[in-house]
Design a protein around this motif. Sequence first.
Motif, PDB file in Angstrom:
ATOM      1  N   GLY A  92       0.792  -1.227   0.000  1.00  0.00           N
ATOM      2  CA  GLY A  92       0.000   0.000   0.000  1.00  0.00           C
ATOM      3  C   GLY A  92       0.818   1.267   0.000  1.00  0.00           C
ATOM      4  N   ASP A  93       2.112   1.179   0.298  1.00  0.00           N
ATOM      5  CA  ASP A  93       2.968   2.367   0.249  1.00  0.00           C
ATOM      6  C   ASP A  93       3.018   2.922  -1.169  1.00  0.00           C
ATOM      7  N   LYS A  94       3.029   4.237  -1.256  1.00  0.00           N
ATOM      8  CA  LYS A  94       3.221   4.888  -2.558  1.00  0.00           C
ATOM      9  C   LYS A  94       4.721   4.995  -2.819  1.00  0.00           C
ATOM     10  N   VAL A  95       5.152   4.447  -3.956  1.00  0.00           N
ATOM     11  CA  VAL A  95       6.575   4.378  -4.279  1.00  0.00           C
ATOM     12  C   VAL A  95       6.821   5.092  -5.599  1.00  0.00           C
ATOM     13  N   LEU A  96       7.707   6.076  -5.577  1.00  0.00           N
ATOM     14  CA  LEU A  96       8.083   6.807  -6.790  1.00  0.00           C
ATOM     15  C   LEU A  96       9.386   6.224  -7.320  1.00  0.00           C
ATOM     16  N   VAL A  97       9.377   5.777  -8.579  1.00  0.00           N
ATOM     17  CA  VAL A  97      10.563   5.184  -9.203  1.00  0.00           C
ATOM     18  C   VAL A  97      10.893   5.942 -10.491  1.00  0.00           C
ATOM     19  N   PRO A  98      11.934   6.777 -10.475  1.00  0.00           N
ATOM     20  CA  PRO A  98      12.391   7.415 -11.707  1.00  0.00           C
ATOM     21  C   PRO A  98      13.209   6.401 -12.522  1.00  0.00           C
ATOM     22  N   ILE A  99      12.916   6.284 -13.813  1.00  0.00           N
ATOM     23  CA  ILE A  99      13.534   5.258 -14.655  1.00  0.00           C
ATOM     24  C   ILE A  99      14.267   5.923 -15.823  1.00  0.00           C
ATOM     25  N   PHE A 100      15.560   5.579 -15.971  1.00  0.00           N
ATOM     26  CA  PHE A 100      16.302   6.064 -17.148  1.00  0.00           C
ATOM     27  C   PHE A 100      17.154   4.957 -17.744  1.00  0.00           C
ATOM     28  N   LYS A 123      12.694   8.755 -18.461  1.00  0.00           N
ATOM     29  CA  LYS A 123      13.499   9.555 -19.371  1.00  0.00           C
ATOM     30  C   LYS A 123      13.979   8.658 -20.505  1.00  0.00           C
ATOM     31  N   PRO A 124      14.173   9.215 -21.690  1.00  0.00           N
ATOM     32  CA  PRO A 124      14.745   8.397 -22.773  1.00  0.00           C
ATOM     33  C   PRO A 124      16.106   7.844 -22.363  1.00  0.00           C
ATOM     34  N   TRP A 125      16.377   6.608 -22.783  1.00  0.00           N
ATOM     35  CA  TRP A 125      17.672   6.012 -22.466  1.00  0.00           C
ATOM     36  C   TRP A 125      18.796   6.878 -23.051  1.00  0.00           C
ATOM     37  N   GLY A 126      19.839   7.052 -22.264  1.00  0.00           N
ATOM     38  CA  GLY A 126      20.950   7.901 -22.669  1.00  0.00           C
ATOM     39  C   GLY A 126      20.912   9.269 -22.021  1.00  0.00           C
ATOM     40  N   THR A 127      19.847   9.534 -21.254  1.00  0.00           N
ATOM     41  CA  THR A 127      19.719  10.803 -20.536  1.00  0.00           C
ATOM     42  C   THR A 127      19.415  10.503 -19.072  1.00  0.00           C
ATOM     43  N   VAL A 128      19.403  11.554 -18.254  1.00  0.00           N
ATOM     44  CA  VAL A 128      19.030  11.422 -16.842  1.00  0.00           C
ATOM     45  C   VAL A 128      18.054  12.540 -16.490  1.00  0.00           C
ATOM     46  N   PHE A 129      17.618  12.548 -15.260  1.00  0.00           N
ATOM     47  CA  PHE A 129      16.682  13.568 -14.791  1.00  0.00           C
ATOM     48  C   PHE A 129      17.421  14.798 -14.286  1.00  0.00           C
ATOM     49  N   ALA A 132      15.753  18.970 -10.340  1.00  0.00           N
ATOM     50  CA  ALA A 132      14.577  19.807 -10.081  1.00  0.00           C
ATOM     51  C   ALA A 132      13.294  19.088 -10.477  1.00  0.00           C
ATOM     52  N   GLU A 133      13.355  18.274 -11.558  1.00  0.00           N
ATOM     53  CA  GLU A 133      12.179  17.493 -11.960  1.00  0.00           C
ATOM     54  C   GLU A 133      11.776  16.507 -10.869  1.00  0.00           C
ATOM     55  N   LEU A 134      12.762  15.871 -10.286  1.00  0.00           N
ATOM     56  CA  LEU A 134      12.484  14.883  -9.260  1.00  0.00           C
ATOM     57  C   LEU A 134      11.993  15.536  -7.975  1.00  0.00           C
ATOM     58  N   ILE A 135      12.580  16.652  -7.627  1.00  0.00           N
ATOM     59  CA  ILE A 135      12.144  17.368  -6.423  1.00  0.00           C
ATOM     60  C   ILE A 135      10.697  17.818  -6.572  1.00  0.00           C
ATOM     61  N   MET A 158      24.918   8.497 -15.195  1.00  0.00           N
ATOM     62  CA  MET A 158      24.919   8.659 -13.744  1.00  0.00           C
ATOM     63  C   MET A 158      23.967   9.787 -13.361  1.00  0.00           C
ATOM     64  N   GLN A 159      23.033   9.478 -12.466  1.00  0.00           N
ATOM     65  CA  GLN A 159      22.001  10.425 -12.052  1.00  0.00           C
ATOM     66  C   GLN A 159      22.519  11.346 -10.947  1.00  0.00           C
ATOM     67  N   PRO A 160      22.506  12.669 -11.162  1.00  0.00           N
ATOM     68  CA  PRO A 160      22.844  13.587 -10.063  1.00  0.00           C
ATOM     69  C   PRO A 160      21.810  13.461  -8.941  1.00  0.00           C
ATOM     70  N   LEU A 161      22.290  13.456  -7.704  1.00  0.00           N
ATOM     71  CA  LEU A 161      21.394  13.257  -6.563  1.00  0.00           C
ATOM     72  C   LEU A 161      21.259  14.492  -5.683  1.00  0.00           C
ATOM     73  N   ALA A 162      21.884  15.595  -6.072  1.00  0.00           N
ATOM     74  CA  ALA A 162      21.854  16.796  -5.238  1.00  0.00           C
ATOM     75  C   ALA A 162      20.426  17.262  -4.977  1.00  0.00           C
ATOM     76  N   GLY A 163      20.100  17.453  -3.717  1.00  0.00           N
ATOM     77  CA  GLY A 163      18.808  18.021  -3.321  1.00  0.00           C
ATOM     78  C   GLY A 163      17.683  17.020  -3.213  1.00  0.00           C
ATOM     79  N   ILE A 164      17.858  15.815  -3.735  1.00  0.00           N
ATOM     80  CA  ILE A 164      16.757  14.847  -3.739  1.00  0.00           C
ATOM     81  C   ILE A 164      16.506  14.306  -2.334  1.00  0.00           C
TER      82      ILE A 164
END
Length: 423
Positions: A92-100, A123-129, A132-135, A158-164
């Motif tokens: 029942g937990d809501k889980v957000l999964v960003p996929i690239f 996101k299209p393969w070959g790119t990342v988020f 700010a989109e994730l936040i 490699m996905q930047p994780l700053a601020g997430i």
Amino acid sequence: MMNRVSGGSWNEFVPISRIIMTPGPVEADPRVLRAMSYPILGQFDPAFTELMNETMGMLRELFRTDNRWAYPVDGTSRSGIEAVMASLIEPGDKVLVPIFGRFGHLLHEIAERCGGRVITLEKPWGTVFDPAELIEAIGREQPDVVAMVHGETSTGRMQPLAGIGEACRRHGALLIIDAVATIGGTPVDTDAWQLDAVIGGTQKCLSVPSGMAPITYNDRAERKIVARKRIERGLRSNTASLPLQEAPPGPSPIQSNYLDLAQLQDYWSPKRLNHHTEMTSMLYALHEGLRLVLAEGLEARFKRHRMHESALMAGLTSMGLSMYGDPLSKLPMVTCVQIPECVDGEMVRSMLLHQFGIEIASSFGPLAGRIWRIGTMGYSCRQTNILHLLGSLEAVLLRAGVKLPAGEAVQAALDAYEEARVG
């Protein structure tokens, strides 16, 4: 073909020596292999439990954390991912999964198996988020858990994780990070990035054979794990005499026994509550692999991976090959190369393997047949391997009829090494 040595009715297995330049597994450090040959100790022998304590201490340094809990799950990297997700995602937990890439889809699948209500961003393969989109998505969706990949080996990004992590704290979500490909090769700043649970792998930048999954998690994650443990105990005591259909409703306990972090942390605690028989030789290997990483120094190790990446890319580019994906988000330890038109990518891989003893990787999904993936990880990440690969790949491509400037790839790599050492 494998070398086989006669002995009795069966033959001894002796693997052929290879140069492994895939995104994993990679070559194990010979000192790690030597450690695996040491005599077995009992799992509660004081010498062995001291080894467990030392391993936990070194894992805290590797993950750059002050977390109480940092220990390996026995099993391949996926066992660590499943243990963390199964212990932190309640039905029942809501889980957000960003996929690239491919492994974001794996997190999606596991979250659903845990009973989570999964919301994906892609996101299209070959790119990342953009972080700010994730936040923004975290604020909009208000998930209980966010699960995402740091280094996506399927696409070399490699996905930047700053601020997430900060956003997850602000909205009450737990942040789970798959750092299987990145731990030990590029910074994974668990505390500074406010990551609640992180999963690493042994068979990539640590240069230890596959078979253990180092993990760490903080007090926020532990509170949820312990709460689910109490629920499990309560259900057992309150429903022992009731038919199954009469069991009271409520949150589900952790479904797995082997991958239950509540039980595993008791095993790794001073209480040493028996859970399973620890993988003795693999713990020797992990301990030695961690010792070597920390002896080299994390910053020096990260710099080494970047240096060899730069030399490899200089050689590939001078050969006239094109890189795949957004260069701003490139994973330092995986280089994705576009297969030239009219070239049979699998023929090239086969010839590299059988004529030169070098293994590189193909890809899958939308990238199948489109790219080669070259790993420069851990013990495999060294100058002799880079130069041997470049010379061998050039020879194979020339034999396949590709017109390229012969000899320039190795020279370009050597120039890059000279510049790095002068700099």
